[in-house]
Motif scaffolding. Structure first.
Motif, PDB file in Angstrom:
ATOM      1  N   VAL A 182     -19.479  23.010  10.326  1.00 43.49           N
ATOM      2  CA  VAL A 182     -18.756  24.284  10.145  1.00 43.49           C
ATOM      3  C   VAL A 182     -17.440  24.253  10.933  1.00 43.49           C
ATOM      4  O   VAL A 182     -17.045  25.255  11.530  1.00 43.49           O
ATOM      5  N   LEU A 183     -16.763  23.111  10.928  1.00 47.58           N
ATOM      6  CA  LEU A 183     -15.529  22.956  11.695  1.00 47.58           C
ATOM      7  C   LEU A 183     -14.465  23.950  11.257  1.00 47.58           C
ATOM      8  O   LEU A 183     -13.684  24.440  12.081  1.00 47.58           O
ATOM      9  N   ASN A 184     -14.414  24.262   9.958  1.00 48.30           N
ATOM     10  CA  ASN A 184     -13.420  25.214   9.459  1.00 48.30           C
ATOM     11  C   ASN A 184     -13.594  26.593  10.099  1.00 48.30           C
ATOM     12  O   ASN A 184     -12.611  27.314  10.333  1.00 48.30           O
ATOM     13  N   GLU A 185     -14.843  26.970  10.408  1.00 52.10           N
ATOM     14  CA  GLU A 185     -15.093  28.258  11.039  1.00 52.10           C
ATOM     15  C   GLU A 185     -14.469  28.316  12.441  1.00 52.10           C
ATOM     16  O   GLU A 185     -13.950  29.356  12.864  1.00 52.10           O
ATOM     17  N   PHE A 186     -14.542  27.192  13.135  1.00 54.87           N
ATOM     18  CA  PHE A 186     -13.974  27.147  14.481  1.00 54.87           C
ATOM     19  C   PHE A 186     -12.468  27.382  14.446  1.00 54.87           C
ATOM     20  O   PHE A 186     -11.941  28.183  15.217  1.00 54.87           O
ATOM     21  N   PHE A 187     -11.754  26.691  13.547  1.00 51.60           N
ATOM     22  CA  PHE A 187     -10.302  26.824  13.495  1.00 51.60           C
ATOM     23  C   PHE A 187      -9.881  28.206  12.993  1.00 51.60           C
ATOM     24  O   PHE A 187      -8.873  28.761  13.459  1.00 51.60           O
ATOM     25  N   ILE A 188     -10.656  28.774  12.067  1.00 50.08           N
ATOM     26  CA  ILE A 188     -10.363  30.141  11.613  1.00 50.08           C
ATOM     27  C   ILE A 188     -10.521  31.123  12.765  1.00 50.08           C
ATOM     28  O   ILE A 188      -9.695  32.016  12.971  1.00 50.08           O
ATOM     29  N   HIS A 189     -11.590  30.925  13.535  1.00 47.85           N
ATOM     30  CA  HIS A 189     -11.854  31.800  14.681  1.00 47.85           C
ATOM     31  C   HIS A 189     -10.844  31.581  15.803  1.00 47.85           C
ATOM     32  O   HIS A 189     -10.347  32.537  16.412  1.00 47.85           O
ATOM     33  N   PHE A 190     -10.511  30.327  16.063  1.00 50.51           N
ATOM     34  CA  PHE A 190      -9.676  29.977  17.211  1.00 50.51           C
ATOM     35  C   PHE A 190      -8.250  30.516  17.075  1.00 50.51           C
ATOM     36  O   PHE A 190      -7.631  30.902  18.067  1.00 50.51           O
ATOM     37  N   PHE A 191      -7.711  30.549  15.868  1.00 53.79           N
ATOM     38  CA  PHE A 191      -6.314  30.927  15.680  1.00 53.79           C
ATOM     39  C   PHE A 191      -6.130  32.406  15.339  1.00 53.79           C
ATOM     40  O   PHE A 191      -5.089  32.808  14.830  1.00 53.79           O
ATOM     41  N   GLN A 192      -7.112  33.229  15.634  1.00 49.75           N
ATOM     42  CA  GLN A 192      -6.968  34.666  15.457  1.00 49.75           C
ATOM     43  C   GLN A 192      -6.237  35.268  16.655  1.00 49.75           C
ATOM     44  O   GLN A 192      -6.371  34.801  17.784  1.00 49.75           O
ATOM     45  N   LEU A 193      -5.491  36.339  16.415  1.00 49.26           N
ATOM     46  CA  LEU A 193      -4.732  36.980  17.487  1.00 49.26           C
ATOM     47  C   LEU A 193      -5.642  37.557  18.563  1.00 49.26           C
ATOM     48  O   LEU A 193      -5.280  37.591  19.744  1.00 49.26           O
ATOM     49  N   LYS A 194      -6.830  37.989  18.142  1.00 48.18           N
ATOM     50  CA  LYS A 194      -7.726  38.592  19.124  1.00 48.18           C
ATOM     51  C   LYS A 194      -8.199  37.574  20.163  1.00 48.18           C
ATOM     52  O   LYS A 194      -8.572  37.942  21.279  1.00 48.18           O
ATOM     53  N   ILE A 195      -8.153  36.281  19.815  1.00 44.35           N
ATOM     54  CA  ILE A 195      -8.537  35.245  20.780  1.00 44.35           C
ATOM     55  C   ILE A 195      -7.523  35.192  21.915  1.00 44.35           C
ATOM     56  O   ILE A 195      -7.887  35.100  23.099  1.00 44.35           O
ATOM     57  N   LEU A 196      -6.241  35.249  21.562  1.00 46.46           N
ATOM     58  CA  LEU A 196      -5.199  35.277  22.594  1.00 46.46           C
ATOM     59  C   LEU A 196      -5.278  36.561  23.411  1.00 46.46           C
ATOM     60  O   LEU A 196      -5.072  36.554  24.626  1.00 46.46           O
ATOM     61  N   PHE A 197      -5.586  37.672  22.727  1.00 50.45           N
ATOM     62  CA  PHE A 197      -5.729  38.957  23.419  1.00 50.45           C
ATOM     63  C   PHE A 197      -6.871  38.876  24.437  1.00 50.45           C
ATOM     64  O   PHE A 197      -6.721  39.302  25.589  1.00 50.45           O
ATOM     65  N   MET A 198      -8.009  38.320  24.015  1.00 51.73           N
ATOM     66  CA  MET A 198      -9.149  38.185  24.919  1.00 51.73           C
ATOM     67  C   MET A 198      -8.827  37.259  26.086  1.00 51.73           C
ATOM     68  O   MET A 198      -9.275  37.474  27.210  1.00 51.73           O
ATOM     69  N   ALA A 199      -8.013  36.235  25.815  1.00 47.34           N
ATOM     70  CA  ALA A 199      -7.655  35.280  26.870  1.00 47.34           C
ATOM     71  C   ALA A 199      -6.786  35.925  27.928  1.00 47.34           C
ATOM     72  O   ALA A 199      -7.040  35.780  29.134  1.00 47.34           O
ATOM     73  N   PHE A 200      -5.748  36.645  27.509  1.00 51.07           N
ATOM     74  CA  PHE A 200      -4.789  37.206  28.463  1.00 51.07           C
ATOM     75  C   PHE A 200      -5.275  38.496  29.113  1.00 51.07           C
ATOM     76  O   PHE A 200      -4.963  38.762  30.275  1.00 51.07           O
ATOM     77  N   VAL A 201      -6.048  39.296  28.383  1.00 48.01           N
ATOM     78  CA  VAL A 201      -6.480  40.587  28.922  1.00 48.01           C
ATOM     79  C   VAL A 201      -7.831  40.478  29.632  1.00 48.01           C
ATOM     80  O   VAL A 201      -8.007  41.006  30.725  1.00 48.01           O
ATOM     81  N   PHE A 202      -8.775  39.762  29.018  1.00 50.11           N
ATOM     82  CA  PHE A 202     -10.119  39.694  29.573  1.00 50.11           C
ATOM     83  C   PHE A 202     -10.501  38.293  30.075  1.00 50.11           C
ATOM     84  O   PHE A 202     -11.672  38.031  30.360  1.00 50.11           O
ATOM     85  N   CYS A 203      -9.518  37.395  30.166  1.00 47.93           N
ATOM     86  CA  CYS A 203      -9.726  36.070  30.758  1.00 47.93           C
ATOM     87  C   CYS A 203     -10.838  35.285  30.067  1.00 47.93           C
ATOM     88  O   CYS A 203     -11.535  34.488  30.704  1.00 47.93           O
ATOM     89  N   ASN A 204     -11.020  35.506  28.771  1.00 46.87           N
ATOM     90  CA  ASN A 204     -12.075  34.817  28.030  1.00 46.87           C
ATOM     91  C   ASN A 204     -11.439  33.847  27.045  1.00 46.87           C
ATOM     92  O   ASN A 204     -10.834  34.255  26.056  1.00 46.87           O
ATOM     93  N   TRP A 205     -11.588  32.529  27.305  1.00 46.41           N
ATOM     94  CA  TRP A 205     -10.863  31.531  26.533  1.00 46.41           C
ATOM     95  C   TRP A 205     -11.708  30.272  26.360  1.00 46.41           C
ATOM     96  O   TRP A 205     -12.047  29.613  27.338  1.00 46.41           O
ATOM     97  N   LEU A 206     -12.103  29.953  25.126  1.00 43.23           N
ATOM     98  CA  LEU A 206     -12.840  28.749  24.779  1.00 43.23           C
ATOM     99  C   LEU A 206     -14.234  28.687  25.414  1.00 43.23           C
ATOM    100  O   LEU A 206     -15.224  28.436  24.756  1.00 43.23           O
ATOM    101  N   ALA A 207     -14.306  28.881  26.695  1.00 44.99           N
ATOM    102  CA  ALA A 207     -15.592  28.870  27.391  1.00 44.99           C
ATOM    103  C   ALA A 207     -15.543  29.888  28.517  1.00 44.99           C
ATOM    104  O   ALA A 207     -14.509  30.048  29.176  1.00 44.99           O
TER     105      ALA A 207
END
Length: 246
Positions: free
Chosen positions: A106-131
């Motif tokens: 399901v590699l395509n699911e990872f890239f679809i999920h990874f490149f969403q704007l909410k991922i960057l939002f979670m990383a910068f606001v809630f410090c949640n990134w990849l792991a």
């Protein structure tokens, strides 16, 4: 000349002992971090996990302690060092995620999920990134990034006045998330999880003359006490819930 030499030796001894005590505290902190992520069974495991919560706040406080009286160049150098570690960690976890998703087909699911704007939002606001384990590095990087501008514009003393507000906000936010069973991810922003402790460590170093007449192990007790604040929050939550259910 002899008196000045004795003063230097005394001050050096105080500094050496202080660093020695904080190194011991970091050692306990490392053990605490391990215990947070090791699931011991039953009530014993629950108690150990909660008591070990002092570890991460202590690391933030120690970072703030050693940030005292450091100019923007030193802060910038430390920020770059943290960013390098964060970059390496992110690359490793990115590769691990790619292999994990590819293995399941399901590699395509990872890239679809990874490149969403909410991922960057979670990383910068809630410090949640990849792991989730990367949250500390993200919070520390954001803390140093903000502190760089604070130091550059000589606003350290004004920023210290925000300590009571930030701690109050942290406690309220944690209690709300815990009471509503909201994931811990949503209260791990650096302004309430990292910055209050960082500023407290800075403040302790700034007013070290108050502690210098005591034994240096008072630093140990002071850091350990404030590091245990997350445990006190958990206890307060259970007490409040118990009163409501009565």
């Amino acid at each position: 000349m002899e008196n000045s030499s004795n003063i230097v030796k005394y001050e050096y001894g105080q500094i050496a002992e202080k660093i020695y005590v904080l190194n011991i505290l970091k050692c306990f902190g490392c053990i605490g971090v391990v215990f947070i992520h090791v699931n011991f069974p039953g009530l014993f495991g629950s108690v150990v996990e909660r008591l070990s919560r002092f570890a991460v706040p202590v690391f933030f406080m120690i970072s703030g302690f050693f940030a005292f009286d450091k100019n923007e160049l030193i802060i910038k150098r430390r920020l770059k060092k943290i960013l390098k570690i964060l970059f390496v960690g992110s690359v490793l976890y990115f590769i691990q995620n790619v292999f994990s998703y590819a293995f399941r087909g399901v590699l395509n699911e990872f890239f679809i999920h990874f490149f969403q704007l909410k991922i960057l939002f979670m990383a910068f606001v809630f410090c949640n990134w990849l792991a989730s384990v990367l949250w500390y590095l993200i919070a520390m990087a954001e803390t140093y990034a903000l502190w760089y501008f604070v130091v550059k514009h000589n606003k350290e003393n004004k920023f210290l006045s925000a300590i009571p507000f930030l701690f109050s906000l942290m406690i309220i936010l944690n209690l709300i998330c815990d009471s509503l069973n909201i994931s811990w991810v949503f209260h791990t922003n650096f302004m309430t999880e990292a910055m209050p402790y960082f500023l407290l460590g800075y403040l302790i170093h700034k007013h070290k003359f108050i502690l210098v007449k005591y034994h240096m192990y008072y630093y140990f007790l002071l850091f350990f006490f404030w590091g245990g604040l997350p445990f006190c929050q958990k206890l307060l939550k259970h007490l409040l819930i118990s009163r409501v259910l009565e």
